[in-house]
Scaffold this active site. Structure first.
Site, PDB file in Angstrom:
ATOM      1  CG  ASP A  58     -39.437-128.567  62.980  1.00  0.00           C
ATOM      2  OD1 ASP A  58     -40.635-128.865  63.019  1.00  0.00           O
ATOM      3  OD2 ASP A  58     -38.557-129.327  62.528  1.00  0.00           O
ATOM      4  CD  GLU A  61     -30.092-107.834  69.715  1.00  0.00           C
ATOM      5  OE1 GLU A  61     -30.195-107.670  68.472  1.00  0.00           O
ATOM      6  OE2 GLU A  61     -29.211-108.520  70.242  1.00  0.00           O
TER       7      GLU A  61
HETATM    8  C1  GLC Z   1     -41.705-131.369  63.304  1.00  0.00           C
HETATM    9  C2  GLC Z   1     -42.677-130.977  62.218  1.00  0.00           C
HETATM   10  C3  GLC Z   1     -42.919-132.160  61.344  1.00  0.00           C
HETATM   11  C4  GLC Z   1     -41.607-132.574  60.733  1.00  0.00           C
HETATM   12  C5  GLC Z   1     -40.563-132.831  61.800  1.00  0.00           C
HETATM   13  C6  GLC Z   1     -39.189-132.890  61.213  1.00  0.00           C
HETATM   14  O1  GLC Z   1     -42.221-132.296  64.176  1.00  0.00           O
HETATM   15  O2  GLC Z   1     -43.853-130.480  62.802  1.00  0.00           O
HETATM   16  O3  GLC Z   1     -43.846-131.888  60.335  1.00  0.00           O
HETATM   17  O4  GLC Z   1     -41.779-133.742  59.972  1.00  0.00           O
HETATM   18  O5  GLC Z   1     -40.526-131.790  62.747  1.00  0.00           O
HETATM   19  O6  GLC Z   1     -38.797-131.609  60.805  1.00  0.00           O
END
Ligand code: GLC
Length: 579
Positions: free
Chosen positions: A233, A282
């Site tokens: 993310d 790994e």
């Molecule tokens: C990413 C996720 C989204 C979230 C953001 C903050 O873009 O896909 O859903 O709100 O990160 O974590």
């Protein structure tokens, strides 16, 4: 929905193809180079315990649907312990499953069952920020200024005579300042902390060694549970420019189209991914890392997938492209070209949990962006969505499917304000905040809501489903050769079987009338697949290139399918095999 005759006499047996090839994929090296990866949004996929919220036992029970669809892997959005300020992207404990989704045993049972069905499991990792309820952040606040735990986040004194102004001019992606002022343990106003997203999502300080150590350990924790990879993310956000310099603008930062800024896409992030790659390597079985990196260009995206970094990165330039021939061709070429020097597969994605579903984007006029609140022309949107999906599945590389797109679901654009949960909806002038519309629980069966999402007809679902979704359920579409679900099943099965499809970088554009895209892919064994997309509003007559494999809509009745010419209707994609 209308008949698209190609599915009635398709040259492959979808069921047999999917089962064989899935078992094969489980053994295959480089499996990720051409994988079809299905995103499960656990809140909205399947609710086993009937509380209105999807859960891991629900996902586990529905795995056969994903096997039958023929996908290679499943990416699960976060199911970790979280107060859900941002639907689970605010993690309070990276090693625990939130009770609303189940237990750690449910997670390992799910991984085991998926593997038995030939499906890989990719989990979400949220390293840019934690929840404000994470133990480190709570203690950082409680212990006050001078606490070493404050070094793990970005705490700064404010500007102005009494520190009453934020430390810099950064705005949150969700709207409002990217800083929130704290209160010291003695009750007086204190330092500020940085959050590029909601105030409940404080950003980690990746210069701090404890943060890096912790995430290495979290990676190993989930790898030890058997996961096949991570979707990372905000992968472009972890490192900020030294000194946190002003942006010089008060425009809210949008994820999409984010240009070079001191908060995103700093070169320092790559050292982190090189380290993570060594950890992934790994483990046996090619575990992968996928970057969610919203970068200004495909070339910048390629930096995340250099041979010693991550394996894949989402292609947001493709996702953001409108349904226009020239623009699409350009973005396809740029994407393929950008990945060549680093040897990574291109990915293709049309929908996810952050954007309006493509059936609704394409139902509206182009240029409205990826957060749309109008339903538009639904029939047209679905027609184009089917054509777009067939195009996507014919492109070289790996493709992502967001849960429900295989059912042709539109966004729910008329959710009442009182049910909305997207934090950006409640923060002025940020990302537009209509992400709830693509997060409505999906329909599985029956005629009464929640349409098999939960176990009991008339039972709850955390967002209300439209009445017309009864006709779009998995049950309603299964076995109907005209349905979007059967189109996806056929296309994925065909993609597995046809040697020219999949990962090879073998696309060659052909001359075509304005508004029509046509390309061929040639396999090493000489087999050729032709894909032609009519993006115009009128039928086009083209020479019949070979044996029709699949079409996203019925080919016009006056177009002899095996004659010298074929009439390709408006907003339709067709595949032909040539040899
Ligand atoms: C990413 C996720 C989204 C979230 C953001 C903050 O873009 O896909 O859903 O709100 O990160 O974590």
């Amino acid at each position: 929905m209308t008949q698209h005759p190609a599915t009635t006499d398709r040259p492959v047996d979808a069921t047999a193809g999917a089962a064989d090839a899935t078992a094969g994929a489980a053994r295959r090296a480089d499996w990720w180079r051409d994988a079809v990866i299905y995103q499960v949004y656990p809140r909205s996929f399947a609710d086993a315990n009937g509380d209105g919220m999807g859960d891991l036992p629900g996902v586990r029970a529905r795995l056969p649907h994903l096997r039958d669809l023929g996908v290679d892997a499943v990416w699960l959005s976060p199911f970790y312990a979280s107060p859900q300020a941002d639907a689970g992207y605010d993690v309070a404990d990276y090693r625990a499953v939130d009770p609303m989704f189940g237990t750690l045993t449910d997670a390992t049972d799910l991984i085991r069952d998926a593997h038995a069905l030939g499906l890989r499991i990719i989990v979400d990792l949220v390293p840019n920020h934690s929840s404000d309820r994470h133990e480190w952040f709570r203690r950082a606040l409680d212990e006050g200024p001078g606490s070493p735990l404050r070094e793990r986040y970005h705490f700064r004194p404010g500007q102005g005579a009494d520190g009453e102004l934020p430390p810099n001019d950064w705005e949150s992606v969700f709207g409002g300042p990217a800083w929130t002022r704290t209160t010291d343990p003695d009750g007086t106003p204190g330092d500020w902390y940085l959050h590029l997203f909601a105030p409940e999502q404080p950003d980690f300080n990746w210069e701090n060694r404890a943060v890096a150590d912790e995430f290495r350990s979290v990676l190993r924790f989930w790898l030890d549970q058997g996961v096949d990879g991570f979707r990372i993310d905000v992968a472009h956000g972890l490192v900020k420019a030294p000194g946190l310099p002003d942006l010089g603008t008060h425009d809210p930062m949008k994820l999409l189209g984010t240009g070079a800024t001191p908060c995103f896409d700093q070169d320092g992030v790559h050292a982190i991914y090189r380290e993570w790659r060594r950890i992934l390597d790994e483990y046996p079985g090619e575990r992968i890392g996928v970057a969610e990196a919203w970068t200004p260009t495909a070339r910048r995206t390629a930096n995340y997938v250099r041979p010693d970094e991550l394996h894949q990165a989402f292609n947001f330039q493709y996702l953001a492209c409108s349904w226009e021939a020239e623009a699409l061709r350009e973005v396809i070429d740029e994407s393929l070209e950008a990945m060549r020097p680093v040897g990574a597969p291109t990915t293709w994605v049309l929908s996810n949990h952050d954007v309006t579903r493509h059936a609704t984007r394409f139902a509206n006029e182009p240029g409205l962006g990826t957060q749309i609140r109008t339903a538009g022309d639904r029939e047209l949107g679905l027609r184009r969505a089917r054509a777009a999906s067939l195009l996507m599945l014919a492109l070289p590389g790996s493709a992502y499917i967001y849960q429900g797109e295989e059912l042709g679901l539109p966004d729910v654009t008329d959710l009442p304000d009182e049910v909305r949960q997207d934090p950006s909806y409640f923060r002025a002038a940020g990302q537009d905040g209509f992400r709830d519309g693509c997060r409505v629980p999906i329909p599985w069966s029956g005629t009464e809501a929640p349409y098999g999402f939960g176990p009991t007809p008339g039972g709850p679902s955390w967002l209300p489903q439209p009445a017309e979704w009864a006709q779009l359920s998995v049950e309603a579409q299964t076995g109907d050769p005209t349905s979007t679900l059967e189109l996806y099943r056929s296309a994925i099965a065909y993609r597995r079987r046809h040697t020219a499809l999949g990962g090879a970088d073998n696309l060659r554009w052909l001359d075509s009338p304005a508004g029509v895209l046509s390309f061929e892919r040639t396999a090493a064994d000489g087999a050729v697949l032709r894909c032609t997309v009519n993006l115009t509003a009128e039928p086009v007559t083209i020479p019949t290139p070979g044996e029709l494999a699949l079409a996203s809509a019925p080919l016009a009745a006056d177009g002899p399918r095996s004659g010298p010419h074929t009439v390709l209707p408006a907003d339709t994609t067709a595949w032909w095999t040539i040899r």
